[in-house]
Design a protein around this motif. Structure first.
Motif, PDB file in Angstrom:
ATOM      1  N   UNK A 102      -0.474  11.507   4.951  1.00 59.89           N
ATOM      2  CA  UNK A 102      -1.373  10.357   4.837  1.00 59.89           C
ATOM      3  C   UNK A 102      -2.057  10.401   3.477  1.00 59.89           C
ATOM      4  N   UNK A 103      -1.762   9.423   2.632  1.00 56.50           N
ATOM      5  CA  UNK A 103      -2.336   9.363   1.285  1.00 56.50           C
ATOM      6  C   UNK A 103      -2.215   7.930   0.788  1.00 56.50           C
ATOM      7  N   UNK A 104      -3.271   7.405   0.167  1.00 55.76           N
ATOM      8  CA  UNK A 104      -3.230   6.011  -0.304  1.00 55.76           C
ATOM      9  C   UNK A 104      -2.560   5.891  -1.677  1.00 55.76           C
ATOM     10  N   UNK A 105      -2.145   7.010  -2.273  1.00 54.98           N
ATOM     11  CA  UNK A 105      -1.444   6.987  -3.552  1.00 54.98           C
ATOM     12  C   UNK A 105       0.047   7.175  -3.294  1.00 54.98           C
ATOM     13  N   UNK A 106       0.865   6.142  -3.547  1.00 54.30           N
ATOM     14  CA  UNK A 106       2.298   6.230  -3.226  1.00 54.30           C
ATOM     15  C   UNK A 106       3.007   7.384  -3.921  1.00 54.30           C
ATOM     16  N   UNK A 107       2.661   7.662  -5.178  1.00 59.41           N
ATOM     17  CA  UNK A 107       3.330   8.748  -5.896  1.00 59.41           C
ATOM     18  C   UNK A 107       3.112  10.091  -5.212  1.00 59.41           C
ATOM     19  N   UNK A 108       1.870  10.324  -4.737  1.00 54.74           N
ATOM     20  CA  UNK A 108       1.575  11.576  -4.019  1.00 54.74           C
ATOM     21  C   UNK A 108       2.413  11.686  -2.750  1.00 54.74           C
ATOM     22  N   UNK A 109       2.477  10.576  -2.020  1.00 49.70           N
ATOM     23  CA  UNK A 109       3.233  10.571  -0.759  1.00 49.70           C
ATOM     24  C   UNK A 109       4.700  10.893  -1.006  1.00 49.70           C
ATOM     25  N   UNK A 110       5.300  10.238  -1.975  1.00 50.08           N
ATOM     26  CA  UNK A 110       6.728  10.416  -2.232  1.00 50.08           C
ATOM     27  C   UNK A 110       7.037  11.822  -2.727  1.00 50.08           C
ATOM     28  N   UNK A 118      13.589  20.880   5.081  1.00 44.92           N
ATOM     29  CA  UNK A 118      14.159  20.587   6.398  1.00 44.92           C
ATOM     30  C   UNK A 118      13.224  19.920   7.375  1.00 44.92           C
ATOM     31  N   UNK A 119      12.026  19.561   6.932  1.00 44.59           N
ATOM     32  CA  UNK A 119      11.081  18.894   7.824  1.00 44.59           C
ATOM     33  C   UNK A 119      11.352  17.396   7.869  1.00 44.59           C
ATOM     34  N   UNK A 120      11.024  16.791   8.986  1.00 43.08           N
ATOM     35  CA  UNK A 120      11.073  15.329   9.111  1.00 43.08           C
ATOM     36  C   UNK A 120       9.711  14.786   8.707  1.00 43.08           C
ATOM     37  N   UNK A 121       9.675  13.856   7.773  1.00 47.41           N
ATOM     38  CA  UNK A 121       8.413  13.403   7.198  1.00 47.41           C
ATOM     39  C   UNK A 121       8.236  11.901   7.407  1.00 47.41           C
ATOM     40  N   UNK A 122       7.059  11.524   7.855  1.00 48.33           N
ATOM     41  CA  UNK A 122       6.663  10.124   7.938  1.00 48.33           C
ATOM     42  C   UNK A 122       5.476   9.914   7.011  1.00 48.33           C
ATOM     43  N   UNK A 123       5.336   8.681   6.516  1.00 43.56           N
ATOM     44  CA  UNK A 123       4.284   8.377   5.549  1.00 43.56           C
ATOM     45  C   UNK A 123       3.335   7.317   6.089  1.00 43.56           C
ATOM     46  N   UNK A 124       2.049   7.453   5.733  1.00 40.22           N
ATOM     47  CA  UNK A 124       1.037   6.437   6.044  1.00 40.22           C
ATOM     48  C   UNK A 124       0.130   6.309   4.828  1.00 40.22           C
ATOM     49  N   UNK A 125      -0.202   5.064   4.462  1.00 41.49           N
ATOM     50  CA  UNK A 125      -1.014   4.854   3.263  1.00 41.49           C
ATOM     51  C   UNK A 125      -2.471   4.561   3.563  1.00 41.49           C
ATOM     52  N   UNK A 126      -2.883   4.716   4.847  1.00 41.52           N
ATOM     53  CA  UNK A 126      -4.283   4.483   5.210  1.00 41.52           C
ATOM     54  C   UNK A 126      -4.604   5.233   6.493  1.00 41.52           C
ATOM     55  N   UNK A 127      -5.898   5.440   6.719  1.00 39.74           N
ATOM     56  CA  UNK A 127      -6.312   6.099   7.943  1.00 39.74           C
ATOM     57  C   UNK A 127      -5.960   5.298   9.186  1.00 39.74           C
ATOM     58  N   UNK A 128      -6.107   3.990   9.101  1.00 39.91           N
ATOM     59  CA  UNK A 128      -5.795   3.114  10.238  1.00 39.91           C
ATOM     60  C   UNK A 128      -4.322   3.205  10.606  1.00 39.91           C
ATOM     61  N   UNK A 129      -3.453   3.182   9.586  1.00 43.79           N
ATOM     62  CA  UNK A 129      -2.019   3.290   9.840  1.00 43.79           C
ATOM     63  C   UNK A 129      -1.678   4.664  10.411  1.00 43.79           C
ATOM     64  N   UNK A 130      -2.333   5.692   9.924  1.00 47.39           N
ATOM     65  CA  UNK A 130      -2.087   7.043  10.428  1.00 47.39           C
ATOM     66  C   UNK A 130      -2.413   7.142  11.913  1.00 47.39           C
ATOM     67  N   UNK A 131      -3.558   6.606  12.319  1.00 46.06           N
ATOM     68  CA  UNK A 131      -3.949   6.659  13.729  1.00 46.06           C
ATOM     69  C   UNK A 131      -2.969   5.878  14.606  1.00 46.06           C
ATOM     70  N   UNK A 132      -2.454   4.777  14.072  1.00 47.86           N
ATOM     71  CA  UNK A 132      -1.473   4.001  14.839  1.00 47.86           C
ATOM     72  C   UNK A 132      -0.199   4.811  15.070  1.00 47.86           C
ATOM     73  N   UNK A 133       0.286   5.463  14.018  1.00 46.10           N
ATOM     74  CA  UNK A 133       1.501   6.271  14.136  1.00 46.10           C
ATOM     75  C   UNK A 133       1.291   7.471  15.058  1.00 46.10           C
ATOM     76  N   UNK A 134       0.121   8.094  14.962  1.00 43.06           N
ATOM     77  CA  UNK A 134      -0.181   9.259  15.807  1.00 43.06           C
ATOM     78  C   UNK A 134      -0.245   8.858  17.270  1.00 43.06           C
ATOM     79  N   UNK A 135      -0.861   7.732  17.545  1.00 47.72           N
ATOM     80  CA  UNK A 135      -0.947   7.236  18.921  1.00 47.72           C
ATOM     81  C   UNK A 135       0.440   6.918  19.457  1.00 47.72           C
ATOM     82  N   UNK A 136       1.273   6.379  18.602  1.00 52.05           N
ATOM     83  CA  UNK A 136       2.621   5.972  18.997  1.00 52.05           C
ATOM     84  C   UNK A 136       3.524   7.176  19.245  1.00 52.05           C
ATOM     85  N   UNK A 137       3.466   8.167  18.364  1.00 50.40           N
ATOM     86  CA  UNK A 137       4.296   9.364  18.498  1.00 50.40           C
ATOM     87  C   UNK A 137       3.647  10.518  17.746  1.00 50.40           C
ATOM     88  N   UNK A 138       2.892  11.366  18.438  1.00 49.79           N
ATOM     89  CA  UNK A 138       2.140  12.439  17.768  1.00 49.79           C
ATOM     90  C   UNK A 138       3.057  13.371  16.981  1.00 49.79           C
TER      91      UNK A 138
END
Length: 369
Positions: free
Chosen positions: A18-26, A36-56
């Protein structure tokens, strides 16, 4: 290739960055995926909470400074959601941010400074995933233990109930006349079987509470009427021991509470039954009064005996499971633990005051609504 030793025979660990700077995330995504890790990205706290609720995920890598909702607030909301499984939170903070302690106090598990050093990042990620796997394994073992005990107690009840019925039929002469010696032996067997059945039932109830599988049916309960019922049913036990069992209440008072009648009956029966069991002379008093605890109006139930009292060493773990007292009549240690769980499930509390050699008083506070 994932170097984590915990990924053998496991699914791939999922990390939410979770980071609002795209370069950092990428950049972080590329590093973690290369391991070898599976990585998902979120650019805001609100989006992060949505993804966590959907699939922790298994781990959250969370930037502190974000617009709208910062990392501290995201952490607080994750930890406040008791329906979520445990997931470690690794905060990323700039060197000029002095409030790392705030993040840890809010519920984060570790932090790393920006700009991120890749070896340090991977080391902290591996350490937190080891923690995650350890907690998950512990929880799985606990669930397996609870399921085993639940099945075991169910299986034990069947032959015990059958034996109880058969012994009672024999005692009643259904299989022919019995000599007095055989009748006495069967009576002893009936009592022993009944005690064992009570213990199994109590163990089953304890694990239902521990596993969160106990369903309570709340309705208005007249505690005065319930106390009268319990005292009447247990009076023969007191009479057999030449004890005075008395109920003290103001019949003009309203002792209505909202609760599960069967479970509150169990509370009273446990407390009064214990008082009779451990008292050899004198009396057992059951008192109901209405009190103001300073928070909400409550009904105060007191069960006072003139027994031997409780030693200081026994008092420390009195309401814990499987911690029997040192008294020769102490049982499995489950009764008072179950009593406490029931009281707490009714938003009440229980305590004990005792003087060794002079008796004990168990006090229960139950809200009136």
């Amino acid at each position: 290739m994932n170097h984590s030793p915990f990924n053998r025979s496991r699914t791939v660990d999922r990390i939410l960055v979770v980071d609002d700077t795209p370069d950092n995330c990428l950049l972080i995504q590329a590093i973690l995926q290369d391991e070898g890790y599976q990585v998902e990205l979120a650019d805001s706290g609100k989006e992060a909470l949505r993804l966590i609720e959907q699939s922790p995920p298994d781990l959250v890598l969370l930037d502190v400074m974000m617009p709208g909702m910062d990392g501290y607030e995201v952490t607080r909301r994750i930890r406040a959601n008791i329906s979520l499984p445990f997931m470690p939170i690794l905060l990323t903070t700039a060197y000029d941010q002095p409030s790392v302690a705030q993040g840890l106090d809010t519920g984060a598990d570790d932090f790393i400074r920006k700009p991120v050093h890749f070896d340090e990042l991977l080391a902290r990620v591996r350490a937190l995933l080891r923690l995650k796997h350890s907690v998950d394994e512990r929880d799985q073992i606990a669930r397996q233990r609870e399921d085993f005990v639940s099945r075991l107690t169910h299986d034990l009840r069947t032959p015990l109930v059958a034996a109880d019925r058969m012994l009672n039929l024999m005692s009643q002469g259904a299989l022919g006349d019995l000599s007095s010696d055989v009748q006495d032996a069967i009576s002893t067997m009936i009592r022993s079987n009944a005690n064992l059945l009570t213990m199994v039932n109590t163990l089953l109830e304890v694990y239902r509470y521990e596993a969160g599988r106990k369903t309570l049916v709340f309705s208005p309960v007249d505690l005065g009427e319930l106390a009268q019922e319990v005292v009447k049913e247990l009076s023969p036990l007191a009479i057999d021991k030449h004890l005075t069992l008395k109920l003290e209440l103001n019949e003009n008072d309203n002792f209505n509470a909202k609760g599960d009648r069967l479970e509150l009956y169990r509370v009273m029966t446990n407390l009064v039954g214990n008082a009779i069991k451990f008292t050899d002379e004198g009396s057992v008093s059951v008192r109901l009064t209405k009190v103001d605890t300073g928070l909400v109006p409550a009904i105060k139930l007191e069960v006072q005996d003139t027994g031997p009292g409780i030693s200081e060493s026994d008092r420390e773990n009195l309401f814990e499971s499987f911690v029997p007292g040192k008294h020769k009549r102490s049982g499995s240690g489950l009764g008072l633990h179950l009593t406490r769980r029931i009281v707490e499930a009714h938003n009440g509390r229980i305590n004990v005051s005792t003087e060794f050699g002079k008796g004990s008083t168990f006090t229960v506070y139950l809200p009136t609504h």
